[in-house]
Structure formats: C-alpha cells, structure tokens
Design an enzyme around this catalytic site. Structure first.
Site, PDB file in Angstrom:
ATOM      1  N   GLU A  52      -3.568   3.085  -7.294  1.00  0.00           N
ATOM      2  CA  GLU A  52      -4.026   4.213  -6.472  1.00  0.00           C
ATOM      3  C   GLU A  52      -3.016   5.358  -6.562  1.00  0.00           C
ATOM      4  O   GLU A  52      -1.930   5.260  -5.982  1.00  0.00           O
ATOM      5  CB  GLU A  52      -4.106   3.815  -4.992  1.00  0.00           C
ATOM      6  CG  GLU A  52      -5.062   2.715  -4.652  1.00  0.00           C
ATOM      7  CD  GLU A  52      -5.353   2.653  -3.149  1.00  0.00           C
ATOM      8  OE1 GLU A  52      -6.485   2.334  -2.804  1.00  0.00           O
ATOM      9  OE2 GLU A  52      -4.455   2.947  -2.335  1.00  0.00           O
ATOM     10  N   HIS A  58       0.862  -1.189   0.000  1.00  0.00           N
ATOM     11  CA  HIS A  58       0.000   0.000   0.000  1.00  0.00           C
ATOM     12  C   HIS A  58       0.894   1.233   0.000  1.00  0.00           C
ATOM     13  O   HIS A  58       1.999   1.205   0.530  1.00  0.00           O
ATOM     14  CB  HIS A  58      -0.914  -0.011   1.234  1.00  0.00           C
ATOM     15  CG  HIS A  58      -1.985   1.018   1.148  1.00  0.00           C
ATOM     16  ND1 HIS A  58      -1.766   2.338   1.470  1.00  0.00           N
ATOM     17  CD2 HIS A  58      -3.268   0.936   0.737  1.00  0.00           C
ATOM     18  CE1 HIS A  58      -2.887   3.015   1.252  1.00  0.00           C
ATOM     19  NE2 HIS A  58      -3.816   2.190   0.814  1.00  0.00           N
TER      20      HIS A  58
HETATM   21  O1  G3P Z   1      -6.514   1.649   0.469  1.00  0.00           O
HETATM   22  C1  G3P Z   1      -7.476   2.560   0.067  1.00  0.00           C
HETATM   23  C2  G3P Z   1      -6.957   3.908  -0.076  1.00  0.00           C
HETATM   24  O2  G3P Z   1      -5.639   4.178   0.016  1.00  0.00           O
HETATM   25  C3  G3P Z   1      -7.811   4.923  -0.683  1.00  0.00           C
HETATM   26  O3  G3P Z   1      -8.140   5.737   0.390  1.00  0.00           O
HETATM   27  O4  G3P Z   1      -9.516   7.323   1.598  1.00  0.00           O
HETATM   28  O5  G3P Z   1      -8.935   7.744  -0.778  1.00  0.00           O
HETATM   29  O6  G3P Z   1     -10.545   5.934  -0.210  1.00  0.00           O
HETATM   30  P1  G3P Z   1      -9.352   6.745   0.226  1.00  0.00           P
END
Ligand code: G3P
Length: 225
Positions: free
Chosen positions: A141, A93
């Site tokens: 992400e 992550h």
């Molecule tokens: O692991 C999920 C993450 O990093 C995304 O976070 O708060 O943007 O949904 P968020």
C-alpha cells in the site's frame, strides 16, 4: 483466508466503530451470501468479540503485541484476540508501523496463537524484507494513496506487479494483496489482472454512502460470473 479476497480494514472510522462495526459486518455477510465472494473485516480490538458473535465472515484484528500471558499492562495479547473470535491479524499497517524485529516477533506470536497474518508494506523494498518472514499475506500500500480518490491499481500498477514478483521469488507460500484508494469493481478486476490475490481497503467501503452497493460491485468483480 479464502482467496481471492476483499479485506475491509475499518480503522477507527466512526462509521464502523462499536455497533456500527456490527452493521457493516452484517452487510458484508449478506454480500458474501449473495455472491460467494470471500470478504474479511478487520475491526478495532474492542469490537472483535461483538462482531465475531454476530456474523459468520472472518473477523480480523488490526494489530497485536508480541507479549505472553503475564505482566504486560495495556498490550494486546494474541491469545485474547483468538478468544474474542479473531481469525487473523494485520501487522505493520502504514498507520501503525513496526520495526522489522518487532514484526518478526509479532508474526511468531500470531502463528503460535493460531492467527493468520497480513503484513503491510509501503514499497517494494519493505515488501522484500517482510516477505522473508513468510507471513500468510503481504499487502502493498503506497501511503500517499491511502484514503485518496485514485486507486493504486491505476496510479502505481508497477508497485503491485513488483510486489507480486518479489514475494513469489522470496516466499512462494505468501499471497499478495494491494491497497490504497481502491473503490470500484474495476479496481478489483485490475488488481487481479496485476497478479494480486485481492485487496485491502477501507474508505471506499466504510465511508461510502451505500456500502452494500459498493461491496456488491466489488464482489462481482472478484468472482466473474
Ligand atoms: O488498510 C487499508 C488502507 O490503508 C487503504 O485505505 O481508504 O485507501 O482504502 P483506503
């Protein structure tokens, strides 16, 4: 993991630590029952056992260490996660990044212990590198959007499309999730349209005033009626 899916990573948010993690998992279980959507919760290691004892939805770990039984004080043994009730593990992550050799070792240990795997990637180049290790899922992400108000699906749709096509060509068995800023049913619909098999999210559910309301909207978008 049943796909498409919504994976809720509760991180170390107070709203989902200890008994609060169990409460959120109960809400997710209700939404699963009411909609049939595939919902997964990734909790802190210390909460896996209590959450897994309380609900039927899949419970995942947020990390593991590639250690074996023996002298490894303070590290997280994959088999201990399985015994606690975890079905899978998030690796790399962007809040817990690993070097590629460590990701490979962690994946090997996770597989041996019987855990499913999601490896996170913060851009297309990293997506390519981790896809070569053939995890069950890759979650793309962009770090700048994590915890923010704008979803990756509207701010950077091209990274989702790019990750899907990169993974398809490198490891066809690996599914792709996207995450960062995902907060609405519309974000989920767009993620699926862009080719993702679901989303990895946190604050949109964990910090919501009414998590069940948000989850219902998301679950309905995941499984169009
Ligand atoms: O692991 C999920 C993450 O990093 C995304 O976070 O708060 O943007 O949904 P968020």
């Amino acid at each position: 993991m049943e796909l498409p899916a919504i994976v809720v990573n509760v991180k170390t948010y107070r709203q989902a630590t200890g008994e609060a993690a169990v409460s959120l998992a109960h809400i997710m279980e209700e939404v699963r029952r009411e909609t049939g959507a595939s919902l997964v919760i990734a909790v802190q290691a210390a909460d896996i056992y209590r959450v897994a004892q309380a609900v039927d939805i899949p419970v995942w770990a947020q990390h593991l260490d590639p250690v074996t039984y023996g002298s490894h004080t303070g590290w997280t043994l994959p088999e201990s996660l399985v015994e606690a009730g975890a079905c899978g593990v998030l690796l790399n992550h962007s809040e817990h990044q690993l070097r590629i050799a460590d990701i490979a070792a962690a994946l090997g240990r996770a597989r041996k212990a019987g855990l499913e795997t999601i490896v996170c990637a913060d851009n297309i180049a990293v997506t390519r590198a981790v896809a070569a290790l053939e995890p069950d899922l890759v979650a793309v992400e962009p770090p700048g959007l994590i915890g923010g108000e704008v979803s990756v699906t509207s701010a950077e749709p091209e990274i989702v499309v790019g990750a899907v096509s990169a993974v398809e060509s490198i490891s066809p068995r690996t599914a792709v999730l996207c995450g960062a800023g995902v907060k609405t049913g519309e974000d989920i619909r767009t993620a699926l349209e862009l080719g993702a098999a679901g989303v990895l999210l946190a604050s949109g559910v964990v910090k919501a005033a009414h998590p069940k309301k948000v989850l219902l909207e998301m679950a309905e978008a995941l499984i169009p009626q």
